[in-house]
Design a protein around this motif. Structure first.
Motif, PDB file in Angstrom:
ATOM      1  N   ASP A 423      56.134 -40.501 -52.131  1.00 23.65           N
ATOM      2  CA  ASP A 423      54.915 -41.269 -51.920  1.00 23.65           C
ATOM      3  C   ASP A 423      53.820 -40.382 -51.326  1.00 23.65           C
ATOM      4  O   ASP A 423      54.026 -39.200 -51.032  1.00 23.65           O
ATOM      5  N   LEU A 424      52.656 -40.963 -51.152  1.00 15.58           N
ATOM      6  CA  LEU A 424      51.484 -40.194 -50.740  1.00 15.58           C
ATOM      7  C   LEU A 424      51.678 -39.527 -49.384  1.00 15.58           C
ATOM      8  O   LEU A 424      51.371 -38.335 -49.211  1.00 15.58           O
ATOM      9  N   MET A 425      52.182 -40.272 -48.397  1.00 16.07           N
ATOM     10  CA  MET A 425      52.270 -39.734 -47.042  1.00 16.07           C
ATOM     11  C   MET A 425      53.295 -38.606 -46.949  1.00 16.07           C
ATOM     12  O   MET A 425      53.077 -37.610 -46.247  1.00 16.07           O
ATOM     13  N   LEU A 426      54.413 -38.736 -47.662  1.00 18.20           N
ATOM     14  CA  LEU A 426      55.413 -37.669 -47.632  1.00 18.20           C
ATOM     15  C   LEU A 426      54.895 -36.432 -48.371  1.00 18.20           C
ATOM     16  O   LEU A 426      55.147 -35.297 -47.946  1.00 18.20           O
ATOM     17  N   MET A 427      54.158 -36.646 -49.457  1.00 18.25           N
ATOM     18  CA  MET A 427      53.585 -35.507 -50.173  1.00 18.25           C
ATOM     19  C   MET A 427      52.602 -34.754 -49.281  1.00 18.25           C
ATOM     20  O   MET A 427      52.559 -33.520 -49.280  1.00 18.25           O
ATOM     21  N   ARG A 428      51.826 -35.471 -48.519  1.00 16.56           N
ATOM     22  CA  ARG A 428      50.895 -34.788 -47.609  1.00 16.56           C
ATOM     23  C   ARG A 428      51.658 -33.932 -46.604  1.00 16.56           C
ATOM     24  O   ARG A 428      51.277 -32.780 -46.349  1.00 16.56           O
ATOM     25  N   SER A 429      52.718 -34.474 -46.025  1.00 18.66           N
ATOM     26  CA  SER A 429      53.496 -33.708 -45.047  1.00 18.66           C
ATOM     27  C   SER A 429      54.093 -32.458 -45.685  1.00 18.66           C
ATOM     28  O   SER A 429      54.120 -31.386 -45.068  1.00 18.66           O
ATOM     29  N   LEU A 430      54.579 -32.597 -46.920  1.00 17.50           N
ATOM     30  CA  LEU A 430      55.160 -31.445 -47.609  1.00 17.50           C
ATOM     31  C   LEU A 430      54.098 -30.384 -47.879  1.00 17.50           C
ATOM     32  O   LEU A 430      54.322 -29.190 -47.628  1.00 17.50           O
ATOM     33  N   LEU A 431      52.936 -30.787 -48.376  1.00 16.96           N
ATOM     34  CA  LEU A 431      51.886 -29.826 -48.708  1.00 16.96           C
ATOM     35  C   LEU A 431      51.353 -29.124 -47.464  1.00 16.96           C
ATOM     36  O   LEU A 431      50.953 -27.954 -47.524  1.00 16.96           O
ATOM     37  N   ARG A 432      51.334 -29.822 -46.348  1.00 17.06           N
ATOM     38  CA  ARG A 432      50.893 -29.183 -45.108  1.00 17.06           C
ATOM     39  C   ARG A 432      51.786 -27.999 -44.733  1.00 17.06           C
ATOM     40  O   ARG A 432      51.334 -27.055 -44.088  1.00 17.06           O
ATOM     41  N   ALA A 433      53.051 -28.066 -45.129  1.00 24.58           N
ATOM     42  CA  ALA A 433      54.017 -27.034 -44.728  1.00 24.58           C
ATOM     43  C   ALA A 433      54.163 -25.924 -45.760  1.00 24.58           C
ATOM     44  O   ALA A 433      54.985 -25.033 -45.580  1.00 24.58           O
ATOM     45  N   ILE A 434      53.396 -25.999 -46.852  1.00 19.35           N
ATOM     46  CA  ILE A 434      53.476 -24.957 -47.883  1.00 19.35           C
ATOM     47  C   ILE A 434      52.238 -24.079 -47.777  1.00 19.35           C
ATOM     48  O   ILE A 434      51.108 -24.529 -47.975  1.00 19.35           O
ATOM     49  N   GLU A 435      52.453 -22.840 -47.454  1.00 18.37           N
ATOM     50  CA  GLU A 435      51.359 -21.908 -47.212  1.00 18.37           C
ATOM     51  C   GLU A 435      50.698 -21.498 -48.525  1.00 18.37           C
ATOM     52  O   GLU A 435      51.392 -21.266 -49.524  1.00 18.37           O
ATOM     53  N   PRO A 436      49.367 -21.415 -48.577  1.00 18.46           N
ATOM     54  CA  PRO A 436      48.700 -20.907 -49.774  1.00 18.46           C
ATOM     55  C   PRO A 436      49.263 -19.543 -50.159  1.00 18.46           C
ATOM     56  O   PRO A 436      49.453 -18.670 -49.319  1.00 18.46           O
ATOM     57  N   GLY A 437      49.535 -19.375 -51.433  1.00 15.22           N
ATOM     58  CA  GLY A 437      50.214 -18.170 -51.898  1.00 15.22           C
ATOM     59  C   GLY A 437      51.652 -18.443 -52.282  1.00 15.22           C
ATOM     60  O   GLY A 437      52.293 -17.634 -52.950  1.00 15.22           O
ATOM     61  N   THR A 438      52.162 -19.597 -51.858  1.00 19.70           N
ATOM     62  CA  THR A 438      53.511 -20.032 -52.237  1.00 19.70           C
ATOM     63  C   THR A 438      53.421 -20.837 -53.530  1.00 19.70           C
ATOM     64  O   THR A 438      52.547 -21.688 -53.677  1.00 19.70           O
ATOM     65  N   ARG A 439      54.318 -20.552 -54.463  1.00 17.93           N
ATOM     66  CA  ARG A 439      54.348 -21.351 -55.687  1.00 17.93           C
ATOM     67  C   ARG A 439      54.966 -22.715 -55.402  1.00 17.93           C
ATOM     68  O   ARG A 439      55.922 -22.824 -54.631  1.00 17.93           O
ATOM     69  N   LEU A 440      54.459 -23.745 -56.063  1.00 16.80           N
ATOM     70  CA  LEU A 440      54.997 -25.099 -55.951  1.00 16.80           C
ATOM     71  C   LEU A 440      55.286 -25.620 -57.351  1.00 16.80           C
ATOM     72  O   LEU A 440      54.393 -25.655 -58.207  1.00 16.80           O
ATOM     73  N   ILE A 441      56.527 -26.026 -57.583  1.00 21.42           N
ATOM     74  CA  ILE A 441      56.933 -26.578 -58.878  1.00 21.42           C
ATOM     75  C   ILE A 441      57.447 -27.995 -58.656  1.00 21.42           C
ATOM     76  O   ILE A 441      58.409 -28.206 -57.896  1.00 21.42           O
ATOM     77  N   LEU A 442      56.794 -28.971 -59.258  1.00 25.82           N
ATOM     78  CA  LEU A 442      57.141 -30.381 -59.122  1.00 25.82           C
ATOM     79  C   LEU A 442      57.848 -30.834 -60.394  1.00 25.82           C
ATOM     80  O   LEU A 442      57.317 -30.653 -61.494  1.00 25.82           O
ATOM     81  N   VAL A 443      59.032 -31.423 -60.230  1.00 23.72           N
ATOM     82  CA  VAL A 443      59.854 -31.814 -61.373  1.00 23.72           C
ATOM     83  C   VAL A 443      60.155 -33.312 -61.291  1.00 23.72           C
ATOM     84  O   VAL A 443      60.546 -33.809 -60.225  1.00 23.72           O
ATOM     85  N   GLY A 444      59.983 -34.018 -62.380  1.00 23.41           N
ATOM     86  CA  GLY A 444      60.280 -35.444 -62.347  1.00 23.41           C
ATOM     87  C   GLY A 444      60.162 -36.082 -63.714  1.00 23.41           C
ATOM     88  O   GLY A 444      59.899 -35.425 -64.709  1.00 23.41           O
ATOM     89  N   ASP A 445      60.345 -37.394 -63.719  1.00 23.49           N
ATOM     90  CA  ASP A 445      60.274 -38.184 -64.947  1.00 23.49           C
ATOM     91  C   ASP A 445      59.146 -39.190 -64.775  1.00 23.49           C
ATOM     92  O   ASP A 445      59.257 -40.146 -64.003  1.00 23.49           O
ATOM     93  N   ALA A 446      58.059 -38.973 -65.482  1.00 25.17           N
ATOM     94  CA  ALA A 446      56.865 -39.801 -65.314  1.00 25.17           C
ATOM     95  C   ALA A 446      57.071 -41.239 -65.770  1.00 25.17           C
ATOM     96  O   ALA A 446      56.280 -42.114 -65.426  1.00 25.17           O
ATOM     97  N   ASP A 447      58.122 -41.514 -66.536  1.00 28.55           N
ATOM     98  CA  ASP A 447      58.339 -42.860 -67.060  1.00 28.55           C
ATOM     99  C   ASP A 447      59.211 -43.727 -66.148  1.00 28.55           C
ATOM    100  O   ASP A 447      59.461 -44.890 -66.455  1.00 28.55           O
ATOM    101  N   GLN A 448      59.694 -43.151 -65.061  1.00 30.37           N
ATOM    102  CA  GLN A 448      60.480 -43.943 -64.116  1.00 30.37           C
ATOM    103  C   GLN A 448      59.563 -44.784 -63.241  1.00 30.37           C
ATOM    104  O   GLN A 448      58.339 -44.624 -63.237  1.00 30.37           O
ATOM    105  N   LEU A 449      60.172 -45.673 -62.475  1.00 30.05           N
ATOM    106  CA  LEU A 449      59.416 -46.480 -61.526  1.00 30.05           C
ATOM    107  C   LEU A 449      58.709 -45.579 -60.524  1.00 30.05           C
ATOM    108  O   LEU A 449      59.223 -44.516 -60.170  1.00 30.05           O
TER     109      LEU A 449
END
Length: 747
Positions: A423-449
């Motif tokens: 959800d939005l709030m957990l994503m914000r917490s995660l992004l706060r802890a990822i330093e610029p210069g770090t790669r981020l790869i998000l994996v999921g199924d867009a058709d799920q709930l």
């Protein structure tokens, strides 16, 4: 009204939702029955009950209680029964007997005024006496609060929460502003606070009442529907209906709240949106940080990657499609990448290849929203994956993580699986802890709930077109033999699944009625499927509980989560002398039961045995599933072992956050994978019988799916492609921020 002074003998019936109680008590030498909305009372407690005598046609003479005034017991036997009744966490009958034997009639005075004297009791450790003293202090405050709150029909479980927060100031705080309860106490809605406010004479047009309602409507929209904002007109319409006032009055107070930034408004005329400040801020920050990560990565690691991919293919005996290969190369080039695809499209395989390639750059860290998803990721990749909370080093308070912008995650690449659940709030917490210069790869199924929490992060990111994405559509995993995979994709395309083809992993059992379907599901889980799967007959129940998961679209009804849980518990884990149990409301928790945490509890302590000893922590989260490994009737507590081998001890007041988990709602099953899924398809509310719910349920199964019900309901779900729209603005905020220079916006 008549006043009756009596000593409680026991409770015959209690509804924890509304506090309605039937109990027996002793008045002098007579045994009487008392009924009414009462705080939870235990044997040995003395009280003055005020009410009227009535004659029940079946149960005879009863005192219909309107109010109760608690009194402390005075006899040694009464004190011992009172302390040993389970009212105080950590004190059972044997401990109560020892305390009363030592202090006699001074016992309650010692507990209230000099609890440190408990150390004098034989075999009373330092840690334990402090726990008992604290529990007694909390209980005393709770009793006072509960007696006050019972007048307003507040359930005992909520009364305990309120008294823990406000302590002995509960009556004063609530009399001053009853609407504080909406903001301060999880589980108290506006209607409850308003009932108290009305009783206290708060005017219908009071500022505090209307402002509380506006905030409550926005919070409820986020919690129950996932909305980040509400259109201004819709908010005012809902407020007028809830408050029974003119919309203009609500509009006046909305303007004042906007001026002082209690609420946030944005948008043009006719399309104004109203946000709670926390959600507005979180959405802006997520957009900024995603764009910053996307642009801050300057190293292109795709050079030479083609040869590495060829080596990986040869080593593992596979051949990537052009789209899969492009996804891997894009992961080596971009700072942020989203990879989406349904079951069997090779997400796990390309993640393994990406890990192999990017490990050359530095540390690759894997994570997922739930313990079950993290465990599955670990098994699929051979690399340890952590829950997002664990990766961020959760600190025990909501939203408090040791890893943040000042103390970022030590990683060169972060891969997040099952991102549709974030959800939005957990994503914000995660992004706060990822330093610029770090790669981020998000994996999921867009058709799920979408996520249970507020927001539509994955959907908005994909729709924005700002973040690089790779969408996998070709089926590889078991494509020719697995009807689970084929049918999931057929359903997603609006086509009927192929039912009952011989020799496949997808079965359909025709049953017309709810009752017949429920009985069939119990038979399937307990006997037919274990036999079909060749389980050891002596282990049918244990293997079924571990490997066969029933998923239901709805909570209520004969084929709903609640009813199926009760039936499956009776069949798979029936009562026995060697299985102690505890009851909370209408739910019986028994040793060996499969259970699920239903709300985030940031304070619940747990421990886990590791190779270096016991590790302690806090926090058990909504959707965590475990098994009851210990039940202590004397101390009124039970122990649950969750994924990651975490063991948490639940006191009776915390049972409200546990449910049986033999059957789960489809929403609660997100992020999980089960060997076998059984699902009723016999009807229900159209808003629940949707295509993406059906698709989500089927994609939870690894080896076998069994549907029980009617083909017309299957067709209804396939054709019902309605997705409940969530009010979010992350998409347009990403599009806006991408035109700026995000690297300079957060510094």
């Amino acid at each position: 009204m008549e006043k009756v002074e009596a000593s409680v003998l026991g409770t015959i019936y209690r509804n924890d939702d509304n506090g309605y109680t039937v109990l027996t008590a002793r008045e002098g030498r007579k045994e009487i029955t008392i009924v009414g909305t009462l705080p939870e009372l235990h044997p040995g407690e003395q009280a003055v009950f005020t009410g009227e005598w009535i004659s029940h046609p079946t149960y005879g003479r009863q005192l219909k209680c309107a109010s109760v005034e608690l009194q402390k017991p005075t006899t040694l036997l009464g004190i011992e029964r009172y302390l040993g009744s389970g009212i105080i966490h950590g004190v059972g009958p044997s401990t109560a007997k020892a305390i009363v034997a030592h202090f006699g009639e001074d016992t309650l005075r010692v507990l209230s005024e000099h609890p440190e004297m408990l150390q004098e009791v034989p075999k009373m450790g330092k840690k334990r006496w402090k726990q008992i003293a604290e529990a007694y202090r909390e209980q005393e405050g709770a009793r006072t609060a509960m007696v006050f709150l019972q007048t307003y029909g507040i359930p005992a479980t909520l009364s305990i929460k309120i008294s823990k927060l406000y302590g002995d100031r509960t009556p004063a705080i609530i009399k001053e502003n009853p609407y504080r309860l909406c903001e301060d106490i999880d589980g108290v809605g506006f209607l409850t606070a308003d009932r108290i406010g009305t009783s206290l004479g708060v005017p219908p047009d009071s500022e505090g009442r209307i402002c509380a309602a506006l905030k409550y409507i926005l919070k409820e929209a986020a919690a129950s529907q996932g909305h980040i904002f509400l259109p201004r007109g819709e908010l005012l319409s809902r407020a007028a209906q809830l408050l029974r006032v003119e919309p203009a009055l609500a509009e006046h107070h909305l303007l004042r709240m906007t001026m002082v930034r209690e609420l946030i408004q944005s948008g043009s005329d006719g399309e104004e949106r109203v946000y709670l400040p926390a959600f507005d801020s979180a959405e802006r920050e997520v957009a900024l940080r995603l764009c910053e990560l996307m642009t801050a990565y300057g190293t292109d690691s795709a050079a030479g990657a083609d040869k590495e991919i060829d080596r990986f293919q040869k080593k593992h005996g596979i051949t990537f499609s052009a789209r899969q290969r492009e996804a891997i190369l894009t992961a080596c080039r971009e700072g942020v990448l989203v990879i989406t695809g349904g079951p069997g499209t090779g997400k796990t395989t390309i993640i393994n290849c990406i890990i192999s390639l990017l490990s050359r750059e530095g540390e690759v860290v894997l994570c997922a929203p739930t313990g079950r998803a993290a465990k599955r990721m670990t098994e699929a990749t051979g690399v340890e994956a952590k829950t997002i909370h664990r990766l961020l080093e959760y600190g025990g308070d909501e939203g408090m993580f040791a890893r943040n912008q000042e103390n970022p995650i030590e990683a060169d690449v972060v891969i997040v699986d099952e991102v549709s659940m974030v959800d939005l709030m957990l994503m914000r917490s995660l992004l706060r802890a990822i330093e610029p210069g770090t790669r981020l790869i998000l994996v999921g199924d867009a058709d799920q709930l979408p996520s249970v929490g507020a927001g539509n992060v994955l959907g908005d990111v994909l729709e924005s077109g700002v973040i690089p994405k790779c969408m996998l559509t070709d089926i590889f995993r078991q494509g020719e033999t697995s009807r689970i995979v084929v049918n999931a994709h057929r359903i997603n395309h609006g086509e009927m699944p192929l039912l009952n083809e011989k020799g496949t992993d997808f079965f359909f059992e025709r049953k017309q009625g709810f009752y017949d379907a429920a009985q069939t599901i119990v038979s399937l889980v307990t006997q037919r499927l274990p036999k079909f799967l060749k389980y050891d007959p002596t282990e049918y129940a244990e293997m079924a509980v571990r490997n066969i998961q029933v998923l239901a679209p709805a909570k209520k009804g004969e084929c709903g989560v609640i009813a199926l849980n009760q039936m499956l518990q009776s069949a798979l884990n029936p009562p026995a002398k060697d299985k102690p149990s505890l009851q909370y409301g209408e739910t019986i928790f028994r040793l060996g039961d499969k259970v699920m945490q239903t709300k985030n509890d940031y304070q619940l302590e747990w421990r886990r045995l590791t190779s270096t000893g016991w590790e302690d922590g806090q926090g058990v989260f909504n959707g965590d599933v475990g098994f009851i490994v210990d039940v202590d009737p004397e101390e009124h507590c039970l122990t649950v072992r969750f994924d990651e081998e975490k063991e948490a001890v639940y006191a009776s007041a915390q049972f409200e956050n546990l449910d049986l988990a033999y059957c789960l709602s489809v929403h609660k099953s997100q992020g999980s994978e089960f060997p076998v899924v059984v699902m009723p398809v016999v009807g229900g509310p159209p808003m629940l019988l949707t295509r993406n719910l059906f698709y989500t349920a089927l994609t939870r199964a690894r080896s076998l799916v069994v549907l029980v019900g009617r083909e017309e309901v299957v067709r209804l779900m396939v054709e019902n492609d309605h997705v409940l729209m969530r009010y979010t603005t992350l998409c347009e905020r990403l599009q806006h921020v991408s035109t700026l220079v995000p690297g300079s916006l957060l510094r």
